[in-house]
Scaffold this motif. Structure first.
Motif, PDB file in Angstrom:
ATOM      1  N   TYR A 100      -7.302  -5.463   0.702  1.00  0.00           N
ATOM      2  CA  TYR A 100      -6.265  -4.618   0.112  1.00  0.00           C
ATOM      3  C   TYR A 100      -4.905  -4.895   0.760  1.00  0.00           C
ATOM      4  O   TYR A 100      -3.868  -4.855   0.100  1.00  0.00           O
ATOM      5  CB  TYR A 100      -6.621  -3.140   0.301  1.00  0.00           C
ATOM      6  CG  TYR A 100      -7.760  -2.640  -0.551  1.00  0.00           C
ATOM      7  CD1 TYR A 100      -8.157  -3.325  -1.706  1.00  0.00           C
ATOM      8  CD2 TYR A 100      -8.451  -1.476  -0.205  1.00  0.00           C
ATOM      9  CE1 TYR A 100      -9.198  -2.845  -2.482  1.00  0.00           C
ATOM     10  CE2 TYR A 100      -9.496  -0.999  -0.986  1.00  0.00           C
ATOM     11  CZ  TYR A 100      -9.864  -1.694  -2.125  1.00  0.00           C
ATOM     12  OH  TYR A 100     -10.902  -1.222  -2.894  1.00  0.00           O
ATOM     13  N   ARG A 101      -4.917  -5.157   2.052  1.00  0.00           N
ATOM     14  CA  ARG A 101      -3.677  -5.403   2.794  1.00  0.00           C
ATOM     15  C   ARG A 101      -2.918  -6.599   2.214  1.00  0.00           C
ATOM     16  O   ARG A 101      -1.696  -6.550   2.041  1.00  0.00           O
ATOM     17  CB  ARG A 101      -4.018  -5.655   4.267  1.00  0.00           C
ATOM     18  CG  ARG A 101      -2.873  -6.172   5.110  1.00  0.00           C
ATOM     19  CD  ARG A 101      -3.339  -6.339   6.550  1.00  0.00           C
ATOM     20  NE  ARG A 101      -4.519  -7.186   6.621  1.00  0.00           N
ATOM     21  CZ  ARG A 101      -4.471  -8.515   6.657  1.00  0.00           C
ATOM     22  NH1 ARG A 101      -3.303  -9.137   6.621  1.00  0.00           N
ATOM     23  NH2 ARG A 101      -5.574  -9.222   6.749  1.00  0.00           N
ATOM     24  N   THR A 148      -1.048  -0.001   0.803  1.00  0.00           N
ATOM     25  CA  THR A 148      -2.474  -0.279   0.626  1.00  0.00           C
ATOM     26  C   THR A 148      -3.196   0.860  -0.097  1.00  0.00           C
ATOM     27  O   THR A 148      -4.109   0.613  -0.885  1.00  0.00           O
ATOM     28  CB  THR A 148      -3.155  -0.525   1.983  1.00  0.00           C
ATOM     29  OG1 THR A 148      -2.839   0.550   2.871  1.00  0.00           O
ATOM     30  CG2 THR A 148      -2.691  -1.831   2.598  1.00  0.00           C
TER      31      THR A 148
END
Length: 216
Positions: free
Chosen positions: A117-118, A128
């Motif tokens: 996600y980052r 995020t």
């Protein structure tokens, strides 16, 4: 060794994406952000403009490389999911909501790349938690709108037709589908870690696909 190999592969994949992103962003002359003067600390190190400025310049090959689909397929998905993902107007919302195309792009990019996600958050210039929210929304919308339309078992007549076509291709009778799968590396929760360990010794989700003679 299997766990180490998976970690190394993930690191190499993320490094390639980061280098490709940095090279692409050099095309645009963005104003420099003074982190010391920027009070919104959470947005200091996010890329701004990749989706808005770079992706519109993508060729057909670029779409396939980054999203694993052509642009027309992407636009079809956006049209089908519009009713599920269209943002609701809220006068009290401090920022403009994420539009449908960007939501779908976030989901498809994650599915295609297996990034954290980052990484996706930096790429699309979002937090995020926002990325996580939209990935869940897109996944739910796909399950509600597209899955009943595209993932169905064939009836008896269709089975005979598919079987005949498979026999022409392979020389083997009575086949109505081809199935395969892959392990998608994940970072499992500390509670129940062992439930996510595959036969190769590292943590993953299993993605399985079943297609007919036309790969549908």
């Amino acid at each position: 060794m299997a766990l180490l190999s998976a970690s190394v592969r993930n690191g190499i994949r993320e490094r390639k994406i980061s280098l490709s992103l940095e090279n692409s962003l050099n095309v645009i002359d963005y104003p420099k952000i003074d982190a010391a003067k920027n009070t919104n600390r959470g947005r200091n190190w996010r890329y701004i403009g990749w989706w808005e400025e770079i992706v519109p310049q993508f060729t057909s090959d670029d779409w396939i490389e980054n999203f694993r689909m052509n642009k027309s397929t992407f636009e079809y998905i956006c049209k089908e999911l519009n009713s599920e993902l269209k943002p609701k107007f809220n006068q009290l919302q401090p920022r403009e909501p994420v539009d449908v195309r960007k939501q779908v792009a976030i989901g498809i990019f994650l599915y295609a790349s297996s990034c954290e996600y980052r990484v996706v958050a930096h790429l699309f210039g979002l937090h995020t938690t926002t990325v996580r929210k939209h990935i869940h929304r897109v996944t739910k919308a796909i399950n509600n709108k597209l899955m009943p339309k595209w993932i169905t078992m064939p009836n008896e007549i269709a089975c005979r037709k598919i079987s005949n076509e498979f026999e022409k291709i392979t020389g083997m009778p009575n086949f109505i589908g081809a199935i395969d799968g892959r392990h998608i590396p994940i970072r499992p929760p500390s509670d129940g870690y062992r439930d996510f360990i595959n036969r190769k010794g590292w943590a993953s989700y299993v993605l399985q696909g079943l297609v007919d003679n036309n790969l549908m």
